[in-house]
Design a protein around this motif. Structure first.
Motif, short mmCIF file in Angstrom:
data_model
loop_
_atom_site.label_atom_id
_atom_site.label_comp_id
_atom_site.label_asym_id
_atom_site.label_seq_id
_atom_site.Cartn_x
_atom_site.Cartn_y
_atom_site.Cartn_z
N LYS A 155 -76.01 -34.01 3.39
CA LYS A 155 -74.67 -33.96 2.51
C LYS A 155 -73.65 -33.29 3.55
CE LYS A 155 -71.17 -34.86 -0.50
NZ LYS A 155 -70.70 -36.18 -0.48
N LEU A 156 -74.12 -32.11 3.87
CA LEU A 156 -73.12 -31.34 4.72
C LEU A 156 -72.96 -31.88 6.02
CD1 LEU A 156 -72.12 -28.43 5.40
CD2 LEU A 156 -74.24 -27.57 6.28
N ALA A 157 -73.69 -32.43 6.75
CA ALA A 157 -73.52 -33.31 7.96
C ALA A 157 -72.53 -34.22 7.80
CB ALA A 157 -74.62 -33.91 8.57
N ASP A 158 -72.60 -35.14 6.64
CA ASP A 158 -71.65 -35.84 6.27
C ASP A 158 -70.03 -35.29 6.10
OD1 ASP A 158 -73.34 -37.87 6.49
OD2 ASP A 158 -73.60 -38.16 4.44
N LEU A 159 -69.90 -34.42 5.61
CA LEU A 159 -68.80 -33.48 5.18
C LEU A 159 -68.15 -33.06 6.43
CD1 LEU A 159 -69.49 -31.66 1.92
CD2 LEU A 159 -68.13 -33.65 2.00
N LEU A 160 -69.13 -32.70 7.31
CA LEU A 160 -68.58 -32.10 8.73
C LEU A 160 -68.25 -33.08 9.67
CD1 LEU A 160 -71.42 -29.28 9.23
CD2 LEU A 160 -69.02 -28.96 8.51
N ARG A 161 -68.96 -34.19 9.56
CA ARG A 161 -68.55 -35.47 10.54
C ARG A 161 -67.15 -35.93 10.09
NH1 ARG A 161 -74.30 -36.43 10.81
NH2 ARG A 161 -74.32 -37.63 8.79
N SER A 162 -66.81 -35.77 8.66
CA SER A 162 -65.61 -36.29 8.26
C SER A 162 -64.47 -35.22 8.88
CB SER A 162 -65.48 -36.35 6.71
OG SER A 162 -66.24 -37.63 6.45
N ALA A 163 -64.74 -33.92 8.52
CA ALA A 163 -63.80 -32.95 8.83
C ALA A 163 -63.45 -32.78 10.08
CB ALA A 163 -64.32 -31.40 8.44
N VAL A 164 -64.21 -33.05 11.13
CA VAL A 164 -64.06 -32.95 12.44
C VAL A 164 -63.25 -34.44 12.96
CG1 VAL A 164 -65.56 -31.40 13.00
CG2 VAL A 164 -65.96 -33.79 13.60
N THR A 165 -63.25 -35.41 12.24
CA THR A 165 -62.74 -36.51 12.53
C THR A 165 -61.55 -36.95 11.98
OG1 THR A 165 -64.13 -37.79 11.21
CG2 THR A 165 -64.96 -37.54 13.37
N THR A 166 -61.35 -36.07 11.09
CA THR A 166 -60.01 -36.57 10.15
C THR A 166 -59.10 -35.21 9.85
OG1 THR A 166 -61.17 -36.12 8.01
CG2 THR A 166 -61.13 -38.34 8.91
N ARG A 167 -58.73 -34.82 8.80
CA ARG A 167 -58.19 -33.47 8.44
C ARG A 167 -59.25 -32.45 8.18
NH1 ARG A 167 -55.24 -33.32 4.83
NH2 ARG A 167 -53.85 -31.60 5.16
N TRP A 168 -59.47 -31.49 8.74
CA TRP A 168 -60.55 -30.45 8.21
C TRP A 168 -60.26 -29.71 7.26
CZ3 TRP A 168 -59.35 -25.46 8.10
CH2 TRP A 168 -58.01 -25.04 8.75
N GLN A 169 -58.73 -29.38 6.93
CA GLN A 169 -58.33 -28.68 5.89
C GLN A 169 -58.88 -29.44 4.57
OE1 GLN A 169 -56.54 -29.92 8.29
NE2 GLN A 169 -54.84 -28.34 8.94
N ALA A 170 -58.87 -30.65 4.67
CA ALA A 170 -59.64 -31.27 3.38
C ALA A 170 -60.86 -31.00 2.71
CB ALA A 170 -59.10 -32.72 3.38
N TYR A 171 -61.40 -30.46 3.79
CA TYR A 171 -62.98 -30.38 3.73
C TYR A 171 -63.45 -29.00 3.31
CZ TYR A 171 -63.13 -35.31 4.54
OH TYR A 171 -63.06 -36.58 4.43
N VAL A 172 -62.54 -28.23 3.27
CA VAL A 172 -62.89 -26.52 3.15
C VAL A 172 -63.64 -26.45 1.80
CG1 VAL A 172 -62.13 -24.36 2.92
CG2 VAL A 172 -61.19 -25.83 4.76
N ARG A 173 -63.04 -26.85 0.74
CA ARG A 173 -63.53 -26.64 -0.49
C ARG A 173 -64.81 -27.50 -0.98
NH1 ARG A 173 -60.50 -27.54 -6.33
NH2 ARG A 173 -61.91 -26.93 -7.59
N PRO A 174 -64.92 -28.93 -0.28
CA PRO A 174 -66.35 -29.66 -0.32
C PRO A 174 -67.46 -28.78 0.32
CG PRO A 174 -64.46 -31.05 -0.17
CD PRO A 174 -63.81 -30.00 0.11
N VAL A 175 -67.03 -28.33 1.55
CA VAL A 175 -68.25 -27.64 2.09
C VAL A 175 -68.38 -26.52 1.67
CG1 VAL A 175 -68.70 -26.36 4.27
CG2 VAL A 175 -67.56 -28.68 4.47
N GLY A 176 -67.59 -25.63 0.88
CA GLY A 176 -67.80 -24.54 0.33
C GLY A 176 -68.54 -24.76 -0.96
N LYS A 177 -68.69 -25.96 -1.49
CA LYS A 177 -69.63 -26.37 -2.72
C LYS A 177 -70.96 -26.07 -2.35
CE LYS A 177 -65.98 -28.56 -5.74
NZ LYS A 177 -65.88 -29.72 -6.58
N VAL A 185 -63.86 -17.89 5.77
CA VAL A 185 -64.75 -18.03 6.77
C VAL A 185 -64.88 -19.45 7.34
CG1 VAL A 185 -67.40 -17.74 7.19
CG2 VAL A 185 -66.08 -15.94 6.34
N LEU A 186 -64.91 -20.34 6.06
CA LEU A 186 -65.03 -21.59 6.26
C LEU A 186 -63.76 -22.19 7.14
CD1 LEU A 186 -66.51 -22.99 3.04
CD2 LEU A 186 -67.67 -22.82 5.04
N GLU A 187 -62.47 -21.69 6.63
CA GLU A 187 -61.54 -22.20 7.50
C GLU A 187 -61.37 -21.89 9.19
OE1 GLU A 187 -58.11 -20.29 5.66
OE2 GLU A 187 -58.18 -21.99 3.79
#
Length: 240
Positions: A155-177, A185-187
């Motif tokens: 699940k973390l890998a899926d979120l990270l792949r989306s973060a680096v290929t689209t808008r990383w700012q939108a994935y700070v909170r989901p990754v933090g969960k 730190v996540l930002e």
């Protein structure tokens, strides 16, 4: 006299990843030969089938010790089970590396033994936040190991792949969960990962449009395949 046969391993109880070189090195440091090791396995640990050939097979990587055999071998070699295990990945492997019985971990985290063993077998941790914290403390798990053994890595890998290929700012909170790290730190981790990936996708051509070290597509795929490792390296590397 008939030779005593080695018990077959249980299909749902695979042995841990065995460090054959470490076993060989530890035995040599004690001045023991394979015959001495086999003798102690028979005499002190109730393994009548243990022979020098079996010990040599373990040390050469031709055979893998089961979990009980590895625990007994660590006793003969005066080391912890963890010293004979390669990098543990699963919940069972981390428990064995710490030399703990499943009953000990189940009691510590507040599960019935059979329920805990079921989680070890299918690799799906079902504990609450409090139980997860106790598990991490009991097994002395690093944060990356905790994410792996609790089944959150994909699940973390899926979120990270989306973060680096689209808008990383939108994935700070989901990754933090998934990963209990401070938002700042996540930002400061997701931003450079995004920039790194985007840079790989654009800086691939030299003069005359000659590919430099592989196509953008190849470089991008390689980066995404190892995205979780890049994430933890960035966290640990002080860029955060």
């Amino acid at each position: 006299m008939c030779a005593v046969r080695r018990p077959p391993a249980l299909p749902n109880q695979p042995g841990p990843p065995f460090n054959a070189a470490a076993a060989r090195r530890l035995r040599a440091a004690l001045g023991m030969d394979p015959g001495h090791v086999a003798h102690h396995l028979r005499a002190s640990y109730g393994m009548p089938y243990a022979t020098p050939d079996l010990v040599l097979a373990w040390e050469r990587g031709a055979a893998l010790p089961s979990s009980p055999e590895l625990t007994a071998l660590s006793g003969v070699l005066w080391c912890s089970p963890g010293e004979l295990i390669g990098r543990p990945r699963t919940l069972r492997e981390h428990r064995i590396a710490r030399g703990l019985a499943p009953e000990d971990v189940a009691l510590a985290v507040g599960f019935e033994l059979l329920a805990y063993l079921a989680m070890e077998e299918d690799g799906r941790w079902q504990g609450t936040e409090r139980q997860s914290a106790v598990l991490a403390g009991t097994l002395r798990l690093s944060l990356p190991d905790f994410v792996t053994v609790t089944g959150k890595e994909e699940k973390l890998a899926d979120l990270l792949r989306s973060a680096v290929t689209t808008r990383w700012q939108a994935y700070v909170r989901p990754v933090g969960k998934l990963v209990p790290l401070d938002r700042r730190v996540l930002e400061n981790v997701l931003r450079p990962l995004y920039e790194d990936y985007q840079g790989r996708m654009t800086a691939t051509l030299t003069w005359g449009d000659i590919p430099a070290g592989g196509s953008a597509d190849d470089k991008g795929k390689d980066f995404l395949a190892g995205i979780v490792g890049h994430f933890w390296d960035t966290v640990a590397g002080g860029r955060a």
